[in-house]
Every structure is written in C-alpha cells, then in structure tokens.
Design an enzyme around this catalytic site. Structure first.
Site, PDB file in Angstrom:
ATOM      1  N   ASP A   1      29.869  39.751  39.556  1.00 47.81           N
ATOM      2  CA  ASP A   1      31.269  40.135  39.591  1.00 47.81           C
ATOM      3  C   ASP A   1      31.638  40.675  38.203  1.00 47.81           C
ATOM      4  O   ASP A   1      30.948  41.540  37.682  1.00 47.81           O
ATOM      5  CB  ASP A   1      32.122  38.929  40.020  1.00 47.81           C
ATOM      6  CG  ASP A   1      33.526  39.301  40.454  1.00 47.81           C
ATOM      7  OD1 ASP A   1      33.725  39.562  41.649  1.00 47.81           O
ATOM      8  OD2 ASP A   1      34.423  39.326  39.606  1.00 47.81           O
TER       9      ASP A   1
ATOM     10  N   TYR B   1      41.956  42.578  35.650  1.00 49.30           N
ATOM     11  CA  TYR B   1      41.887  43.777  36.498  1.00 49.30           C
ATOM     12  C   TYR B   1      42.750  44.895  35.912  1.00 49.30           C
ATOM     13  O   TYR B   1      42.346  46.062  35.899  1.00 49.30           O
ATOM     14  CB  TYR B   1      42.356  43.440  37.918  1.00 49.30           C
ATOM     15  CG  TYR B   1      41.341  42.662  38.705  1.00 49.30           C
ATOM     16  CD1 TYR B   1      40.519  43.282  39.642  1.00 49.30           C
ATOM     17  CD2 TYR B   1      41.187  41.290  38.520  1.00 49.30           C
ATOM     18  CE1 TYR B   1      39.579  42.572  40.367  1.00 49.30           C
ATOM     19  CE2 TYR B   1      40.252  40.568  39.235  1.00 49.30           C
ATOM     20  CZ  TYR B   1      39.445  41.217  40.153  1.00 49.30           C
ATOM     21  OH  TYR B   1      38.508  40.496  40.853  1.00 49.30           O
TER      22      TYR B   1
ATOM     23  N   HIS C   1      28.640  36.428  47.847  1.00 46.17           N
ATOM     24  CA  HIS C   1      29.094  36.886  46.537  1.00 46.17           C
ATOM     25  C   HIS C   1      28.939  35.836  45.436  1.00 46.17           C
ATOM     26  O   HIS C   1      28.922  36.179  44.258  1.00 46.17           O
ATOM     27  CB  HIS C   1      30.562  37.309  46.648  1.00 46.17           C
ATOM     28  CG  HIS C   1      31.097  38.037  45.458  1.00 46.17           C
ATOM     29  ND1 HIS C   1      30.599  39.252  45.032  1.00 46.17           N
ATOM     30  CD2 HIS C   1      32.092  37.720  44.576  1.00 46.17           C
ATOM     31  CE1 HIS C   1      31.265  39.655  43.968  1.00 46.17           C
ATOM     32  NE2 HIS C   1      32.167  38.746  43.662  1.00 46.17           N
TER      33      HIS C   1
END
Length: 387
Positions: A177, A308, A364
C-alpha cells in the site's frame, strides 16, 4: 539521530471516554443491506461495537505491543515512532517494514519474530534480520503531525535518515500500500542504499497524476486481475477521492464518532482481504479492534487521511530518467484477492524484477493474512542478495 525509548500506554480516561461514546451511538436505518452493497452492514457493526465496549481487552493488546522495543525520534520536524528488534543470527540483514492505510505498524507484527529469530520458528539463523517497523508520518504514534506536505516520496527521505541514524547505511525494504510506494521511491532515488526491495504488489510512482498502466499491458492470463483492478478503480476508490480532496471535513466526523471511524475502516478490511465476505475468517475481532483503538486513541485518522491529499497535490518528480525506473533488485508478492494488480509485462520494464511470486491465497493485507507464506518468500529472496 536521537531516539528515546517509548512505551505504548493509553490512559484510562481515553478508554472510558471511548466506551461512553460507543454506548451513546445514534444508529441510522440500514434496510436491505445484508450483502454490504450499501456499505458497512449495521448488524455486524453493532455486534463488533458491543464487543468493543463490553469485551475487548485493550490492556492485553497493549501488553503484546509492548513486548517489542519501541522508540520515538524526530526527523525533519516530524515525530516518528518505530519498533527496532535486533536479529539473532551470525549476520542479520537490516530491513525496514512499512505499512499502508488503513493499516498501522501493528499489521507487521506477525513478521517480526520469524524474521529476527528464524531458528525459533524452524528456520536458519543465517536468514536473520534486524527489523525496523516505523509508523508512517501522521499515523499512530508518529503524531501529532503539525507540518503539511509530508507525503510518501518525502517519507522515503525520512526512512533513509532513520536507517542511517540506526547505523544501517544499506538496508532491505518490505511493505505494501503506501509502504509499497515508499519502497519503490527508495528503489528509484536510493537504489545504491538498498540491498533489495520486497513489495506487496505494485503501482507506478506517478500513479496519482497519470493513473495505472493501460489494459493493453495485461496478458491473456491476467484478464481476471485486470477486471478486478478496473472494478476497484471504478467502484472501490471513493474513499481515496474524499481523502485526496477534503480529508479535514471527513476528520471531524471520524474524530468525534468511534463507530463512524470503525465503519469506515472495517469496510476496507472486509472488502480488501481474502475473506469471502466474512471478515473474521481473516481478522479476529481483537485484531480488528486493535486497529480501531490505535487510530482512535492516537487521534490519527485525520492526519493519516491527509496522506492522500499530500500525494495528490504534490505530483511525484523523478530523480533520474534511466530505465528501469526502480533500479534496486525487486521481488513482488502477488496475492490473488488484492484490490489491484499490475501487469507483469509492464513490471519487467519498470522495475529491476528479480522475483515474482503468485501466492495461492491472500488479499491486500498480506502480513496479517498470510504471514508464514510471506516470511518464507522474503527469506528466500534476500538469501540471494546477501553479500
């Protein structure tokens, strides 16, 4: 670099306030959401929240966390928390393990024992590592983050400082990630510092400005992966749009309501893992709530969400124009239920690909979902790179 010993210790006042807030939740209606199609299903969430309030033992989790050696330092004005465990073997390889979102440093904990002390887990002491597990800036105990502009490619610079400060001029890296992007930037800008790079999946370093590789890069045997990747970007990335544009607006709700924060993170844990719709097939309730409590108690949801924004509003700039873009020797773990998978043909051009491992199961959150399989592959890869 000056680093101080650190002990995880959440106050009774914070835990009491958490239970009080959980008891006063105002629940919305949730008609027709048995399949979670509308988002987090209330029936499951309510049961998890009840356990969080009445049965979850944070002190037991805290004790397990504090079994490792924790430290805090400041790098370029940023508070950084990290675990540092020395390996037990003739010549341990230094390695830094970097998490993502909605992860915490604790998502790496199942790897620490087997990597530092392989003999205790049936392995060869020659495969030992000195393990460093930091919390990303603004995540967990790497708070409070008062500076803006700290993103993943700037984090790579901080990790070089951290490892140099610990006495490791060259080191290995692993992560997924956000951690995967940090690793790729290290392999791009600091290839000479890296022994090797073991990544959970891939993404182009300019993915936030130019997007993923085109569908034409995917081979005939990668069409399922392409379909899953396209579906994720079409239907599963709304969280990223919000966190990339208005993270502060979201933060007010998440810092006020532990149930709201839990629902936001829980949906990702279920959707992104190889659980077949039953999140507890992969994560125990205690594991889920340890994650939630770490985000809640450190008040880090907002600064973690801003990661982000900082990525989106500061496009990545290359440090060189050579090919491959990532020159450090790289291994890639491919889990079949990960949310996005990049094509191998593209990867062979983009990175110095030395190992490509398709795993039989996993999603994930590889270090939590399949730690045994991952540890063995990490050992095998770095065994070929040790001097």
């Amino acid at each position: 670099m000056h680093a101080e010993r650190f002990k995880v210790s959440i106050s009774d006042e914070v835990l009491t306030d958490l239970r009080d807030r959980l008891s006063r939740t105002r629940w919305p209606s949730d008609a027709g959401n048995e399949s979670w199609a509308y988002g987090t299903q209330q029936e499951y969430l309510a049961g998890l929240v009840r356990y969080w309030r009445e049965g979850f033992d944070w002190r037991a989790q805290e004790k397990a966390i504090n079994a490792f050696s924790h430290f805090r330092t400041t790098l370029d004005g940023n508070p950084i928390h990290f675990i540092h465990e020395k390996g037990k073997g003739p010549n341990p390889t230094p390695i830094i393990l970097t998490h993502g979102w909605p992860w915490t440093f604790w998502d790496m904990h199942k790897l620490i024992g087997p990597l530092t002390n392989p003999a205790a887990y049936g392995g060869d002491p020659r495969d030992a590592f000195d393990v460093v597990v930091p919390s990303l800036p603004g995540f967990g105990f790497s708070t409070p983050l008062t500076k803006t502009g700290v993103n993943w490619w700037k984090t790579a610079d901080l990790w070089v400082q951290l490892m140099e400060g610990l006495g490791y001029p060259r080191f290995a890296v692993h992560g997924g990630d956000w951690g995967g992007l940090v690793n790729l930037q290290l392999g791009h800008k600091y290839a000479d510092r890296l022994i090797g790079l073991y990544n959970l999946g891939l993404a182009p370093l300019d993915v936030f400005s130019k997007g993923p590789p085109p569908p034409t890069e995917y081979g005939p045997d990668e069409q399922e992966a392409l379909g899953r990747t396209m579906l994720f970007f079409m239907e599963g990335s709304a969280y990223s749009a919000v966190q990339s544009t208005r993270p502060q607006t979201l933060a007010y709700a998440m810092h006020d309501s532990p149930v709201g924060m839990c629902a936001w993170i829980l949906e990702k844990r279920r959707a992104w893992s190889d659980c077949g719709g039953d999140v507890e097939k992969v994560f125990s309730r205690d594991e889920l709530l340890t994650t939630m409590t770490l985000y809640w108690a450190t008040q880090s949801f907002g600064s973690a969400a801003r990661y982000y924004y900082e990525a989106t509003h500061q496009p990545w700039q290359p440090s060189h124009d050579r090919m491959p873009v990532v020159e450090a020797p790289t291994a890639v773990a491919v889990f079949p239920r990960d949310v996005a998978q990049m094509p191998r043909r593209w990867a062979e051009r983009y990175i110095n690909l030395q190992r490509w491992t398709p795993f039989p199961r996993g999603g994930h959150f590889g270090p939590m979902e399949q730690p045994e399989l991952l540890v063995e592959d990490i050992r095998s890869f770095f065994r070929t790179l040790r001097g």
